[in-house]
Design an enzyme around this catalytic site. Structure first.
Site, PDB file in Angstrom:
ATOM      1  N   CYS A   2       1.397  -0.862  -0.193  1.00 34.83           N
ATOM      2  CA  CYS A   2       0.022  -0.186  -0.264  1.00 34.83           C
ATOM      3  C   CYS A   2       0.909   1.129   0.015  1.00 34.83           C
ATOM      4  O   CYS A   2       2.024   1.240   0.036  1.00 34.83           O
ATOM      5  CB  CYS A   2      -0.619  -0.060   1.320  1.00 34.83           C
ATOM      6  N   GLY A  28       0.108  -0.894  -4.839  1.00 31.74           N
ATOM      7  CA  GLY A  28      -1.298  -0.604  -4.786  1.00 31.74           C
ATOM      8  C   GLY A  28      -1.972  -0.310  -5.443  1.00 31.74           C
ATOM      9  O   GLY A  28      -2.388   0.154  -6.451  1.00 31.74           O
ATOM     10  N   ASN A 102      -0.596   2.320   6.082  1.00 28.07           N
ATOM     11  CA  ASN A 102       0.781   1.498   5.294  1.00 28.07           C
ATOM     12  C   ASN A 102       0.921   0.583   6.415  1.00 28.07           C
ATOM     13  O   ASN A 102       1.277   0.732   7.075  1.00 28.07           O
ATOM     14  CB  ASN A 102       1.536   2.109   3.992  1.00 28.07           C
ATOM     15  N   GLY A 103       1.006  -0.518   6.247  1.00 23.51           N
ATOM     16  CA  GLY A 103       1.246  -1.319   6.940  1.00 23.51           C
ATOM     17  C   GLY A 103      -0.014  -2.516   7.496  1.00 23.51           C
ATOM     18  O   GLY A 103      -0.406  -3.155   6.615  1.00 23.51           O
ATOM     19  N   TYR A 243      12.584  -5.048  -3.822  1.00 25.64           N
ATOM     20  CA  TYR A 243      11.563  -5.542  -4.864  1.00 25.64           C
ATOM     21  C   TYR A 243      10.670  -4.041  -4.738  1.00 25.64           C
ATOM     22  O   TYR A 243       9.865  -3.545  -5.702  1.00 25.64           O
ATOM     23  CB  TYR A 243      10.613  -7.025  -4.656  1.00 25.64           C
TER      24      TYR A 243
HETATM   25  P1  AMP Z   1       7.273 -16.310  -7.320  1.00 26.55           P
HETATM   26  O1  AMP Z   1       7.132 -16.419  -9.257  1.00 26.55           O
HETATM   27  O2  AMP Z   1       6.225 -16.774  -6.692  1.00 26.55           O
HETATM   28  O3  AMP Z   1       8.719 -16.892  -6.922  1.00 26.55           O
HETATM   29  O4  AMP Z   1       7.139 -14.654  -7.626  1.00 26.55           O
HETATM   30  C1  AMP Z   1       8.853 -13.894  -7.425  1.00 26.55           C
HETATM   31  C2  AMP Z   1       7.941 -12.624  -8.257  1.00 26.55           C
HETATM   32  O5  AMP Z   1       7.512 -12.476  -8.293  1.00 26.55           O
HETATM   33  C3  AMP Z   1       9.337 -11.837  -8.534  1.00 26.55           C
HETATM   34  O6  AMP Z   1       9.448 -11.825 -10.453  1.00 26.55           O
HETATM   35  C4  AMP Z   1       9.597 -10.784  -7.986  1.00 26.55           C
HETATM   36  O7  AMP Z   1       9.149  -9.671  -8.869  1.00 26.55           O
HETATM   37  C5  AMP Z   1       7.497 -10.989  -7.410  1.00 26.55           C
HETATM   38  N1  AMP Z   1       6.675 -10.501  -6.060  1.00 26.55           N
HETATM   39  C6  AMP Z   1       8.301 -10.796  -4.949  1.00 26.55           C
HETATM   40  N2  AMP Z   1       7.432 -10.304  -3.994  1.00 26.55           N
HETATM   41  C7  AMP Z   1       6.482  -9.731  -4.592  1.00 26.55           C
HETATM   42  C8  AMP Z   1       4.954  -9.610  -3.731  1.00 26.55           C
HETATM   43  N3  AMP Z   1       5.026  -9.198  -2.580  1.00 26.55           N
HETATM   44  N4  AMP Z   1       4.386  -9.189  -4.446  1.00 26.55           N
HETATM   45  C9  AMP Z   1       4.704  -9.187  -6.298  1.00 26.55           C
HETATM   46  N5  AMP Z   1       5.431  -9.559  -6.404  1.00 26.55           N
HETATM   47  C10 AMP Z   1       6.292 -10.262  -5.511  1.00 26.55           C
END
Ligand code: AMP
Length: 456
Positions: A2, A28, A102-103, A243
């Site tokens: 968020c 978000g 946010n949190g 990220y």
């Molecule tokens: P996965 O496909 O489940 O291994 O997720 C890894 C991918 O999701 C990477 O390309 C990250 O950039 C992205 N990612 C990592 N953490 C999050 C998050 N909390 N929410 C959305 N995308 C994420």
């Protein structure tokens, strides 16, 4: 995750909040809202959808006043309810109030159950509603004291913008887990935002970060007043740098792009690969891949094209849709890849879905070898402080070794940045929140407590 924004003392406060939320859309995409205060009343618009979908010109006729707070919401659970959009507005003994958060509060259920036992009625699944109830129920006379009272009862990660009909209160939890900065608007007035990229868009001057444990009070005709409510115990979230935040943002004095570049350089030291080319997973892996390529002295290419009209892969809840979405989102440039040994860099690996698809895609495009490198440590524990990570069972690294995961995703080899490497890349002058990697739940909660999906 968020985003929050707060604007005070500006003629077109709602418009400024709108642009700030637009700049922070990456934090978000599920729903968005702005409330404004004109001295007599609070006006609110909030809906599911992107910032540009929710607001139009007539919105700003309704959103009158020189104070605006706003919110972009990121979540998966409770997604169908417009009630779960923020800011949360209420009428109570002292008048009207609106809150953007946010949190993630780790004692959400204890507080909520206590309130319900005492007759409270909840309309949403959000922990933010606890905050409104606690303020409304406090026996203190002044709003500022009610807010302080409320703050003694909540635990976890929070950046808050709270608006009455004439004032604005901004609070960052004592750990400073989520980012929050203060800026000055060119034509007068103040802005606070989760990320400084919002200041750049609205032309605000960055003044400083809100301190952990600090409350800022904005009142008509006065400079913001600062009060240190809690002793700081600074633990900013490492995942913001890995990220979540936008690369042009500066969080607590550190530029996100530079931090990612450094993580990539460190990864090259810790986990080199003999390759012809380094490619990023766009867009999240770009900066780290640049650092990795530089570290290895190997060419960097944007060898995968991203279709920008597809949302982030985590937004759709079911596994089938997630799989399809990766393909919709990314496609390889065969011409660059054919016959080459490739290192492909992503910022993180959560369930392994993205990596698996990408490795397959690169092999199908003719890559000879695909070495997957992740510019973050293995995510073994769910974050309880506002990053939406899945349960332990879904986190592939919590139950599999690096070799096993390499096999599962079909990569020639797989390497992660170590926790020490991450800390070195970020700089050891402060203690970061590394909870997803080390399971140190310093701000309360634990791996098995509720997730943050409906809160953060
Ligand atoms: P996965 O496909 O489940 O291994 O997720 C890894 C991918 O999701 C990477 O390309 C990250 O950039 C992205 N990612 C990592 N953490 C999050 C998050 N909390 N929410 C959305 N995308 C994420």
């Amino acid at each position: 995750m968020c985003a929050i924004v707060g604007v005070y003392g500006a003629k077109n406060a709602a418009k400024i909040a709108y642009y700030a939320l637009f700049a922070m859309q990456h934090r978000g995409q599920e729903s968005t809202g702005i409330s404004t205060a004109d001295g007599d009343r609070i006006h609110l618009i909030k809906k599911r959808g992107l910032v540009t979908e929710v607001f139009d010109e007539p919105s700003f006729e309704l959103l009158r006043g020189n104070c605006a707070i706003g919110h972009n919401r990121y979540s998966t659970a409770g997604a169908d309810s417009v009630l779960d959009a923020q800011p949360v507005f209420a009428r109570y003994k002292l008048g009207e109030i609106s809150v953007a958060h946010n949190g993630n509060l780790v004692n959400k259920y204890e507080v909520r159950n206590r309130l319900i036992d005492n007759g409270a009625i909840f309309q949403t699944g959000m922990d933010t509603e606890n905050i409104v109830h606690l303020i409304a129920k406090s026996q203190k006379d002044a709003l500022v004291d009610r807010i302080k009272d409320m703050l003694t009862k909540i635990e976890g990660a929070y950046c808050l913008a709270i608006q009455s009909r004439s004032k604005m209160f901004v609070i960052r939890d004592r750990f400073g887990i989520r980012p929050l900065s203060l800026g000055r608007l060119k034509d007068g007035g103040w802005i606070i935002a989760s990320e400084t990229c919002a200041f750049d868009l609205v032309g605000a001057e960055f003044i400083r970060d809100v301190r952990p444990g600090e409350m800022l009070i904005f009142e008509e005709g006065q400079e913001p007043q600062s009060e240190q409510i809690f002793e700081p115990d600074f633990h900013p979230c490492a995942f913001e740098y890995i990220y979540f935040a936008r690369p042009d943002s500066i969080i607590d004095g550190k530029n996100v792009y530079q931090a990612r570049l450094q993580m990539g350089r460190m990864l090259a030291k810790e986990s080199p690969a003999e390759v012809d080319l380094v490619l990023p997973v766009p867009d999240s892996g770009v900066a780290a891949a640049r650092g990795y390529a530089e570290g290895l002295g190997v060419p960097f290419e944007m060898g995968i094209v991203r279709n920008h009209y597809v949302g982030r892969t985590f937004i759709e809840p079911t596994q089938e849709i997630r799989d399809l979405k990766v393909k919709l989102k990314l496609s390889p440039i065969r011409h660059l890849i054919e016959g080459k040994c490739i290192a492909i860099i992503d910022d993180s690996l959560v369930r392994g879905t993205t990596s698996k698809q990408i490795v397959k895609m690169l092999l199908e495009a003719g890559a000879k070898e695909v070495h997957m490198r992740i510019a973050a440590p293995e995510i073994k524990y769910p974050c309880r402080y506002g990053i939406d990570t899945p349960t332990m069972e879904e986190l592939i690294s919590s139950s599999h070794s690096v070799e096993e995961i390499a096999q599962m995703i079909g990569a020639t080899s797989l390497g992660f940045l170590s926790v020490e490497g991450l800390v070195e890349a970020l700089g050891s002058e402060r203690t970061y929140s590394l909870v997803s990697f080390d399971g140190n739940y310093f701000a309360g909660g634990n791996a098995n407590s509720f997730g943050c999906a409906d809160d953060c």
